[in-house]
Write an enzyme that holds these catalytic residues in place. Structure first.
Site, PDB file in Angstrom:
ATOM      1  N   TYR A 167       1.090  -0.895   0.117  1.00  0.00           N
ATOM      2  CA  TYR A 167      -0.002   0.296   0.075  1.00  0.00           C
ATOM      3  C   TYR A 167       0.797   1.286  -0.395  1.00  0.00           C
ATOM      4  O   TYR A 167       0.491   2.254  -0.689  1.00  0.00           O
ATOM      5  CB  TYR A 167      -1.285  -0.043   1.330  1.00  0.00           C
ATOM      6  CG  TYR A 167      -1.887  -0.811   1.228  1.00  0.00           C
ATOM      7  CD1 TYR A 167      -3.103  -0.549   0.408  1.00  0.00           C
ATOM      8  CD2 TYR A 167      -1.832  -2.347   1.469  1.00  0.00           C
ATOM      9  CE1 TYR A 167      -4.377  -1.181   0.215  1.00  0.00           C
ATOM     10  CE2 TYR A 167      -3.378  -3.390   1.462  1.00  0.00           C
ATOM     11  CZ  TYR A 167      -4.374  -2.551   0.593  1.00  0.00           C
ATOM     12  OH  TYR A 167      -5.058  -3.423   0.473  1.00  0.00           O
ATOM     13  N   GLU A 209      -8.436  -7.102   5.739  1.00  0.00           N
ATOM     14  CA  GLU A 209      -7.439  -8.381   4.873  1.00  0.00           C
ATOM     15  C   GLU A 209      -6.211  -9.470   6.207  1.00  0.00           C
ATOM     16  O   GLU A 209      -6.203 -10.653   5.795  1.00  0.00           O
ATOM     17  CB  GLU A 209      -5.588  -7.412   3.883  1.00  0.00           C
ATOM     18  CG  GLU A 209      -7.056  -7.414   2.847  1.00  0.00           C
ATOM     19  CD  GLU A 209      -6.205  -6.495   2.027  1.00  0.00           C
ATOM     20  OE1 GLU A 209      -5.188  -5.977   2.460  1.00  0.00           O
ATOM     21  OE2 GLU A 209      -7.006  -5.546   1.592  1.00  0.00           O
TER      22      GLU A 209
END
Length: 392
Positions: free
Chosen positions: A98, A140
């Site tokens: 990310y 996640e």
């Protein structure tokens, strides 16, 4: 929650960011892959990149998330984040990635929009990005933590291979780390191709739920380009006794318990999660009202057709409606033409599950909404870039 100042700035700049999404996406991927070519070889679907289908999906999801925050438009944020979280968990996306995406995405926004990106604008959109990213990272991690084996990649032995149609082969797998799955879920399959690239594709689990017997049905994408390189490799190489690298089962579009009437609508290879759902209903002796609708090119192209017919026949409350665009092989009860829900007797209150090409799912969804079915009762599964984000 966005700060009030950032919310006002995002609301004002949404049209500019959304209008430039194609240019931003192109610059983003060009910059990221130039510095991190390993991501294209090991994580991103290079077939979708080559065709351009994936280029706008990532940035568009962030715009859709921003719109949801400040305008309450687009898909419900929880549903959107759940879908992305399951996809990312099955692909093995890491929290560190990310940071990489953030770096190149915001560099692309600066490059495309130039002086329009003031410090205030940059800070507001940075806040949007990390609200979304942090929510996904947490989700996640929870999904992986709840999965046997921690959601890690595992080996699975091919125990059976079956030609379902000229273009579809099913593989029955025995995973080395057993894990139960819900009807409608999928696994990722990672293969190393002749040029050394490791590519990942996701396939619905097409059999009855089981801990140690998984089945995936793979349609060969023809054309010879990168679009079908994984399916072509599996068709050419995977045989009983071989081992594949697979993920744990993931996916949020799953069959709920209860007695509500169901519509299971599919087209083409989208039949695979429907077969799993029907198998679960038959195995549990369900007496629910179930309407199963499937569209395909012809009976010969319909994967798992006889199996689906047997499963529906075993359900006392189920009906099956088959539509084929081409007549050869059609039998009594088959309709010739595209799927037409107007010709199907549907209960007034139902929960719908759709899987197939996006145009098919949009048409079915529009028909259901026009008949008064609430949008929240219509669920769909998308494989590949989800360009439905923001308009679901």
């Amino acid at each position: 929650m966005l700060s009030p100042e950032s919310a006002a700035t995002v609301r004002a700049t949404l049209p500019a960011i959304g209008g430039a999404i194609d240019d931003i996406s192109a610059r983003f991927y060009e910059g990221m892959f130039a510095d991190h070519p390993d991501l294209l070889r090991t994580l991103f679907n290079r077939g979708n990149q080559a065709s351009g289908r994936q280029r706008a999906a990532l940035a568009a999801s962030i715009v859709a998330f921003a719109a949801g925050l400040v305008e309450r438009s687009g898909p419900p944020l929880d549903a959107m984040l759940a879908r992305i979280s399951h996809k990312h968990a099955s692909l093995g996306v890491t929290a560190e990635q990310y940071d990489v995406v953030h770096k190149y995405l915001f560099a692309a926004i600066d490059e495309v929009l130039g002086g329009a990106v003031t410090p205030e604008v940059g800070q507001a959109w940075d806040e949007v990005y990390w609200l979304m990213a942090d929510a996904l990272i947490r989700s996640e991690a929870r999904l992986r933590g709840a999965s046997p084996g921690g959601g890690a990649w595992r080996r699975a032995t091919v125990t059976e291979r079956r030609d379902e149609t000229p273009d579809v082969v099913s593989f029955t797998l025995r995973p080395e780390v057993p894990a139960a799955f819900a009807p409608g879920q999928y696994v990722s399959v990672a293969v190393t191709l002749p040029d050394g690239a490791r590519q990942i594709r996701q396939y619905s689990l097409s059999g009855a739920p089981s801990r140690d017997r998984w089945r995936v049905s793979v349609k060969r994408a023809r054309g010879g380009g990168p679009d079908g390189e994984v399916s072509a490799w599996l068709h050419a190489n995977a045989r009983p006794g071989d081992t594949l690298t697979v993920s744990a089962p993931f996916g949020d579009v799953t069959l709920p318990e209860g007695e509500a009437p169901l519509l299971l609508a599919s087209a083409g290879i989208g039949v695979t999660p429907v077969v799993s759902m029907a198998a679960h209903l038959a195995a549990t002796g369900s007496r629910r009202r179930v309407v199963v609708v499937h569209g395909d090119r012809s009976p010969a192209d319909h994967a798992h057709r006889e199996e689906l017919e047997s499963l529906v026949a075993a359900l006392p409350g189920a009906t099956l409606h088959l539509f084929y665009r081409e007549a050869p092989g059609a039998q009594a009860g088959h309709r010739v033409g595209r799927v037409d829900l107007g010709a199907v007797d549907l209960p007034g209150s139902l929960v719908a599950y759709l899987c197939g090409p996006l145009p098919f799912m949009r048409d079915v969804r529009a028909h259901l909404l026009a008949r008064g079915i609430p949008a929240g009762a219509v669920h769909y599964e998308v494989f590949g870039p989800d360009h439905w984000l923001g308009r679901s």
